[in-house]
Scaffold this active site. Structure first.
Site: not given
Ligand code: 13P
Ligand code: G3H
Ligand code: ZN
Length: 307
Positions: A82, A134, A181, A212, A255
């Site tokens: 990711d 992206e 976030g 999301a 996340d």
């Molecule tokens: P959230 O912070 O909304 O969960 O998004 C996660 C995300 O886009 C990871 O790539």
């Molecule tokens: O983009 C995804 C996450 O929410 C940020 O994760 O703190 O592991 O980079 P990270």
């Molecule tokens: Zn993301």
């Protein structure tokens, strides 16, 4: 079962008009919670690891845990990098057996983003690995933002069309007003659905919704009850996630909701049981809480029963 490519999962989702959840994992408990949920829901799933997760856990651990999960399981899953920003890290993930990678060059000007993404496609595709890229900035956009500012932040569908044609990526994450976030919107949440639909129409590829998480109140309330400080936390309303899926989103990244549910559960155990110091009694309930959230998301995304 062996790990499958991201493309295999997203092509099926695109046809079936549902989305596959990509859940960020950083340790064993989160991974187990996600995989057990996928098995319980008979859902395909994407195990997502950021460069930060890889730095934290080690690529060998992430890879071994994901491969063990896949071997023990009979639902299709992909292992995805990711927000890959470093080409050497992307190459390393491919070497270690990731089946999908994201190149996030979205902070670069369009031409550079195209060149960087193309470079990754040329490395990944011969290795049988799918590529996500992206376009635009993942930044909340308020109602009072001018059209020019909005255009500068969010995806430009015409550029997306050119981007996909020239890079041959498998999937695209267009910025449509979400951000990462727990504090996504100051005002009323409203994604740019017209832009999303136009991007789908012009590119034809599976779209990805980053940022999301819905930041459910029941979780922030529980976390706050036990001492967390999250004033103003706000996520993407569930109906808007569903609407985005109806317009061509086939992968939904979560996340924050997992982080929040882990935090709320750990805080509760520690506050209610001050005598507890066995990590299994602290992280076990967190694993269960994440498992519940992931199962709920799979139903919301329509991926339940699709494995
Ligand atoms: P959230 O912070 O909304 O969960 O998004 C996660 C995300 O886009 C990871 O790539
Ligand atoms: O983009 C995804 C996450 O929410 C940020 O994760 O703190 O592991 O980079 P990270
Ligand atoms: Zn993301």
């Amino acid at each position: 079962m062996v790990l499958v490519t991201g493309d295999e999962l997203l092509t099926a989702a695109d046809k079936g008009k549902y989305a596959v959840g990509a859940f960020n994992v950083n340790n064993m408990e989160i991974l187990q919670a996600v995989v057990t949920a996928a098995e319980g829901e008979r859902s395909p799933v994407i195990i997502a690891a950021t460069e930060g997760a890889i730095k934290y856990a080690g690529i060998e651990y992430i890879k071994s845990m994901a491969y063990t999960a896949a071997e023990k399981s009979d639902v299709p899953m992909a292992l995805h990098l990711d927000h890959g920003k470093d080409i050497d890290m992307i190459k390393k993930c491919i070497e270690y057996g990731f089946t999908s990678v994201m190149i996030d060059a979205s902070a670069m000007p369009l031409e550079e983003n195209i060149a960087e993404t193309r470079k990754v496609v040329d490395i990944a595709h011969p290795a049988g690995v799918s590529v996500e890229a992206e376009l635009g900035r993942l930044k909340g956009v308020e109602d009072n933002v001018s059209v020019a500012e909005r255009d500068a932040i969010l995806v430009n569908p015409k550029e997306a069309e050119r981007f996909v044609m020239e890079t041959e990526v498998n999937s695209l994450a267009p910025a449509v007003g979400t951000s990462h976030g727990a504090f996504k919107f100051k005002g009323k949440p409203e994604l740019d659905f017209d832009r999303l639909a136009e991007t789908k129409r012009l590119t034809g590829v599976p779209l990805v919704l980053h940022g999301a998480s819905s930041v459910p109140e029941y979780i922030t309330e529980k976390a706050s009850k036990y001492g967390a400080k999250l004033p103003g936390a706000k996520g993407v309303p569930e109906e808007q996630v569903k609407r985005a899926i109806g317009l061509g989103v086939c992968k939904v990244n979560i996340d924050t909701d997992l982080r929040l549910s882990l935090t709320a559960a750990v805080r509760e155990v520690l506050a209610e049981n001050p005598e507890v110091f066995d990590p299994r009694k602290i992280l076990g309930p967190a694993r269960d809480a994440i498992n519940d959230v992931v199962k709920y998301k799979m139903k919301l995304l329509g991926s339940s029963g699709k494995a």
